[in-house]
Design a protein around this motif. Structure first.
Motif, PDB file in Angstrom:
ATOM      1  N   LEU A  37       0.860  -1.186   0.000  1.00 55.49           N
ATOM      2  CA  LEU A  37       0.000   0.000   0.000  1.00 55.49           C
ATOM      3  C   LEU A  37       0.894   1.231   0.000  1.00 55.49           C
ATOM      4  O   LEU A  37       1.753   1.383   0.882  1.00 55.49           O
ATOM      5  N   VAL A  80      -5.540  -8.204   8.991  1.00 55.44           N
ATOM      6  CA  VAL A  80      -6.412  -7.203   8.391  1.00 55.44           C
ATOM      7  C   VAL A  80      -7.299  -7.909   7.376  1.00 55.44           C
ATOM      8  O   VAL A  80      -6.925  -8.933   6.800  1.00 55.44           O
ATOM      9  N   GLU A 133      -9.838  -7.398   3.864  1.00 52.00           N
ATOM     10  CA  GLU A 133      -9.905  -6.558   2.674  1.00 52.00           C
ATOM     11  C   GLU A 133     -10.880  -5.400   2.896  1.00 52.00           C
ATOM     12  O   GLU A 133     -12.018  -5.592   3.331  1.00 52.00           O
ATOM     13  N   VAL A 173      -6.484   1.185   7.161  1.00 53.09           N
ATOM     14  CA  VAL A 173      -5.172   0.887   7.732  1.00 53.09           C
ATOM     15  C   VAL A 173      -4.338   2.149   7.948  1.00 53.09           C
ATOM     16  O   VAL A 173      -3.354   2.118   8.686  1.00 53.09           O
ATOM     17  N   ARG A 219      -7.300   2.042   2.502  1.00 54.46           N
ATOM     18  CA  ARG A 219      -7.861   0.736   2.849  1.00 54.46           C
ATOM     19  C   ARG A 219      -6.933  -0.394   2.385  1.00 54.46           C
ATOM     20  O   ARG A 219      -6.154  -0.234   1.450  1.00 54.46           O
ATOM     21  N   ALA A 220      -7.065  -1.538   3.075  1.00 54.71           N
ATOM     22  CA  ALA A 220      -6.253  -2.709   2.723  1.00 54.71           C
ATOM     23  C   ALA A 220      -6.734  -3.276   1.396  1.00 54.71           C
ATOM     24  O   ALA A 220      -7.928  -3.547   1.239  1.00 54.71           O
ATOM     25  N   VAL A 236      -0.134  -8.199   8.318  1.00 51.59           N
ATOM     26  CA  VAL A 236       0.810  -7.120   8.050  1.00 51.59           C
ATOM     27  C   VAL A 236       2.224  -7.703   8.109  1.00 51.59           C
ATOM     28  O   VAL A 236       2.621  -8.317   9.101  1.00 51.59           O
ATOM     29  N   ILE A 287       1.319  -6.120   2.970  1.00 50.50           N
ATOM     30  CA  ILE A 287       0.354  -7.116   3.445  1.00 50.50           C
ATOM     31  C   ILE A 287       0.535  -8.400   2.638  1.00 50.50           C
ATOM     32  O   ILE A 287       0.804  -8.360   1.428  1.00 50.50           O
TER      33      ILE A 287
END
Length: 412
Positions: free
Chosen positions: A61, A80, A82, A86, A210-211, A217, A237
């Motif tokens: 990310l 985490v 989807e 984050v 957002r993830a 992680v 991630i």
């Protein structure tokens, strides 16, 4: 007269005893040797090498625009889902665009839109591949129940289905990432006042990051609040359920490690070994310098871990493991220790299959016997012909041993 005869008899007996003692003292002694028996059993030949685990896919990310990054509270190992939030990014003031930059941004938007279409096509292909793999697995299961398909083929179809499902997940994630890139490209073309949402106070509202995919992680490069440029990596991630093992084999060994070969994964920290199969041998090799300074030609071999093993969930990314790649399996094979073999002086063989051994016959004499090998591993050799089960062979034959020499098995 009787005394004279008695003395002569005593002297004669003593002389005979002395001669016998001298003959025994100077006669050749049997050579002490170590022996072993030729046996029948399961013979396996394998390549043993170290490997390491790695994720098939990882998602990074990054900051879509320059701005002020708020403190990230997530740490390595946190799970985490989807779409989870984050990170938060407070954008900086957008600069005015000149004509050249605007044309570049428009070209990037068109490229991003084309990337979305390409990702959608790849996702459709991955979905079709998954459906084909599932259909093949169902057919294989039906044929296996009737005895027309081997267990190896059924396992291969099951692993293909698992790989196809993971490929669809990766393709879906690529679609989401392409759409986010398109949003970023369209935001770069928007006017400064409309490029980003406004807060109630009239300023630019922080961006919610957002993830892109569920998992754990792996890395948080920036843990404190700081200013970042566009494209700065903020979070990494990965899904630890999508692990594979990478081994660097010598090219001569990689030829024997065919796709689908079973693999035993040990020395990974668990109590029992894990199962796996060779998925692919990469076509391109490379030069690697060993610890002794020798240049070696090696190639990467990718290994899938069987998914139906709960213990495999304890593995992580980048872990070192031991591998035993099975290349040959022969049931009810004649075997003898490798230490009993030596090259045949009368039949040189570059392949190392025409060998010889010394056997021990019933009278305790060494006999030279030529043998033909089917294969060998670190301890045992598979005999194609030359000996029968139960024969006694000499292990580590001494340099002075010759045909017909008297031998005696050494006491352990």
């Amino acid at each position: 007269m009787s005394m004279t005869l008695r003395k002569r008899a005593v002297l004669a007996a003593g002389g005979l005893a002395l001669v016998a003692a001298l003959a025994w003292a100077f006669s050749p002694r049997p050579l002490a040797v170590q022996t072993a028996a030729v046996t029948r059993g399961l013979y396996e030949q394998a390549i043993e090498e170290d490997g390491r685990t790695r994720l098939r896919e990882r998602w990074v990310l990054s900051a879509p625009v320059a701005g002020r990054l708020q403190r990230i509270t997530l740490r390595e190992g946190d799970a985490v889902a989807e779409g989870d939030t984050v990170a938060w990014l407070q954008p900086g003031a957008a600069p005015l665009l000149d004509a050249r930059t605007e044309r570049q941004n428009r070209a990037q938007r068109e490229a991003a839109a084309a990337a979305v279409q390409r990702a959608l096509a790849t996702e459709a292909q991955a979905r079709t591949a998954r459906e084909q793999a599932e259909l093949a697995e169902r057919r294989s299961a039906q044929l296996a129940a009737q005895g027309f398909v081997s267990a190896t083929q059924r396992d291969a179809d099951r692993l293909n289905t698992h790989a196809a499902r993971q490929g669809l997940e990766a393709a879906s994630a690529a679609v989401r990432m392409a759409r986010e890139d398109l949003v970023r490209a369209e935001a770069a073309l928007a006017p400064p006042a409309a490029a980003l949402p406004l807060s109630r106070a009239g300023g630019q509202a922080p961006l919610r990051l957002r993830a892109p995919h569920g998992g754990q992680v792996l890395a948080v490069p920036l843990t404190s609040e700081t200013s970042v440029a566009a494209g700065t990596a903020l979070l990494e991630i990965g899904d630890l359920r999508q692990l594979e093992v990478v081994a660097e084999l010598l090219t001569a060994d990689a030829v024997q490690a065919r796709a689908g070969a079973p693999v035993q994964i040990d020395r990974w920290g668990g109590e029992t070994p894990l199962r796996g199969r060779v998925r692919r041998v990469e076509p391109a090799g490379y030069t690697k310098v060993s610890a002794l300074g020798v240049e070696e030609q090696r190639v990467k071999v990718l290994i899938d871990i069987d998914p139906d093993q709960p213990a495999a969930a304890a593995l992580g990314d980048g872990w070192r493991v031991g591998l035993r790649i099975l290349t040959l399996r022969q049931t009810d094979a004649l075997q003898l220790p490798v230490a009993a073999l030596f090259p045949r002086p009368d039949a040189p063989d570059p392949q190392g299959r025409a060998m010889a051994v010394y056997t021990v016959d019933a009278e305790g004499h060494a006999r030279l016997r030529p043998v033909t090998l089917g294969g060998r591993n670190g301890q045992q050799a598979w005999l194609r012909d030359g000996l029968a089960a139960g024969a006694t062979v000499i292990v580590y034959p001494p340099a002075g041993l010759t045909e017909g020499a008297r031998v005696q098995a050494r006491t352990p």
